[in-house]
Design an enzyme around this catalytic site. Sequence first.
Site, PDB file in Angstrom:
ATOM      1  N   ARG A   1     -83.411  43.974  55.433  1.00 48.20           N
ATOM      2  CA  ARG A   1     -82.024  44.134  54.987  1.00 48.20           C
ATOM      3  C   ARG A   1     -81.671  43.046  53.979  1.00 48.20           C
ATOM      4  O   ARG A   1     -81.028  43.331  52.963  1.00 48.20           O
ATOM      5  CB  ARG A   1     -81.094  44.068  56.219  1.00 48.20           C
TER       6      ARG A   1
ATOM      7  N   GLY B   1     -73.976  44.030  64.010  1.00 46.21           N
ATOM      8  CA  GLY B   1     -75.105  43.157  63.651  1.00 46.21           C
ATOM      9  C   GLY B   1     -75.424  43.265  62.169  1.00 46.21           C
ATOM     10  O   GLY B   1     -75.607  42.256  61.483  1.00 46.21           O
ATOM     11  N   LYS B   2     -75.449  44.498  61.671  1.00 46.81           N
ATOM     12  CA  LYS B   2     -75.694  44.706  60.234  1.00 46.81           C
ATOM     13  C   LYS B   2     -74.609  44.042  59.408  1.00 46.81           C
ATOM     14  O   LYS B   2     -74.877  43.428  58.387  1.00 46.81           O
ATOM     15  CB  LYS B   2     -75.640  46.209  59.899  1.00 46.81           C
TER      16      LYS B   2
ATOM     17  N   ASP C   1     -79.362  52.121  55.170  1.00 42.65           N
ATOM     18  CA  ASP C   1     -80.080  52.862  56.190  1.00 42.65           C
ATOM     19  C   ASP C   1     -81.405  52.156  56.439  1.00 42.65           C
ATOM     20  O   ASP C   1     -82.107  51.791  55.500  1.00 42.65           O
ATOM     21  CB  ASP C   1     -80.314  54.308  55.732  1.00 42.65           C
TER      22      ASP C   1
ATOM     23  N   GLY D   1     -70.913  51.044  61.274  1.00 47.82           N
ATOM     24  CA  GLY D   1     -70.291  50.796  62.562  1.00 47.82           C
ATOM     25  C   GLY D   1     -71.052  49.719  63.314  1.00 47.82           C
ATOM     26  O   GLY D   1     -70.712  49.377  64.450  1.00 47.82           O
TER      27      GLY D   1
HETATM   28  P1  IMP Z   1     -79.590  52.841  61.079  1.00 43.94           P
HETATM   29  O1  IMP Z   1     -79.941  52.197  59.775  1.00 43.94           O
HETATM   30  O2  IMP Z   1     -78.251  52.356  61.528  1.00 43.94           O
HETATM   31  O3  IMP Z   1     -79.737  54.324  61.048  1.00 43.94           O
HETATM   32  O4  IMP Z   1     -80.590  52.225  62.126  1.00 43.94           O
HETATM   33  C1  IMP Z   1     -81.645  52.930  62.701  1.00 43.94           C
HETATM   34  C2  IMP Z   1     -82.065  52.305  63.985  1.00 43.94           C
HETATM   35  O5  IMP Z   1     -82.852  51.161  63.697  1.00 43.94           O
HETATM   36  C3  IMP Z   1     -80.943  51.848  64.899  1.00 43.94           C
HETATM   37  O6  IMP Z   1     -81.297  52.132  66.225  1.00 43.94           O
HETATM   38  C4  IMP Z   1     -80.868  50.369  64.682  1.00 43.94           C
HETATM   39  O7  IMP Z   1     -80.471  49.691  65.856  1.00 43.94           O
HETATM   40  C5  IMP Z   1     -82.304  50.030  64.313  1.00 43.94           C
HETATM   41  N1  IMP Z   1     -82.300  48.936  63.356  1.00 43.94           N
HETATM   42  C6  IMP Z   1     -81.775  48.953  62.096  1.00 43.94           C
HETATM   43  N2  IMP Z   1     -81.894  47.758  61.526  1.00 43.94           N
HETATM   44  C7  IMP Z   1     -82.500  46.964  62.438  1.00 43.94           C
HETATM   45  C8  IMP Z   1     -82.853  45.594  62.437  1.00 43.94           C
HETATM   46  O8  IMP Z   1     -82.611  44.817  61.503  1.00 43.94           O
HETATM   47  N3  IMP Z   1     -83.463  45.152  63.546  1.00 43.94           N
HETATM   48  C9  IMP Z   1     -83.723  45.948  64.617  1.00 43.94           C
HETATM   49  N4  IMP Z   1     -83.390  47.209  64.683  1.00 43.94           N
HETATM   50  C10 IMP Z   1     -82.771  47.717  63.590  1.00 43.94           C
END
Ligand code: IMP
Length: 177
Positions: free
Chosen positions: A163, A10-11, A60, A7
């Site tokens: 990533r 940015g990813k 993740d 969702g």
């Molecule tokens: P998830 O992988 O979506 O569970 O991300 C975990 C948390 O880490 C979320 O709050 C994301 O916003 C943060 N996060 C994940 N990837 C990044 C990144 O590349 N840069 C900064 N924050 C990240």
Amino acid sequence: MMYFVTGNKGKFAEAQAIFGDLVQKNIGYIEIQADSLEEVASYGMKEVTARLDGPVMIEDAGLFIDALKGFPGVYSAYVFDTIGNQGILRLMEGVSNRGASFRSVVGYAEPEMEPRLFRGELKGRINFEPRGQGGFGYDPIFDVDGKTVAEMSIPEKNKISHRAGSMHALKEWLDSR
Ligand code: IMP
């Protein structure tokens, strides 16, 4: 074509710059409370492969701060939504060891295929104040060689990021078959 279940815009933008032919599926999956990103991704793969027919990827990620013994780690999303970057900076007040890493685990599977995991890591430092307008999440407080990740363009971030590391590992594996 490959599905990317997320969702997070940015990813998705970062992943699309790597894979090109990618379809975002914002269908959600349960992120279990576990000790490692690998467990969260493995469990998530079971759910998404049961619901989608086709090549599918999930990812993740987390922020692991050395002086906080890896916190917020697998709790990164919850911590970001509750105390945010200001909360992390407060926890780091007076702490001189600023070392931290972003880690990423990608899960990938095709129908009838055992899911595979791919990893990536970016080492950096927790900045003393947020800087930059790009990226998302913890990017404004994560410094690599004097620049926060939020001060980088997507192509710049994709040269070094956790990533990009895990996704390029998947890409290499796909190309090598
Ligand atoms: P998830 O992988 O979506 O569970 O991300 C975990 C948390 O880490 C979320 O709050 C994301 O916003 C943060 N996060 C994940 N990837 C990044 C990144 O590349 N840069 C900064 N924050 C990240």
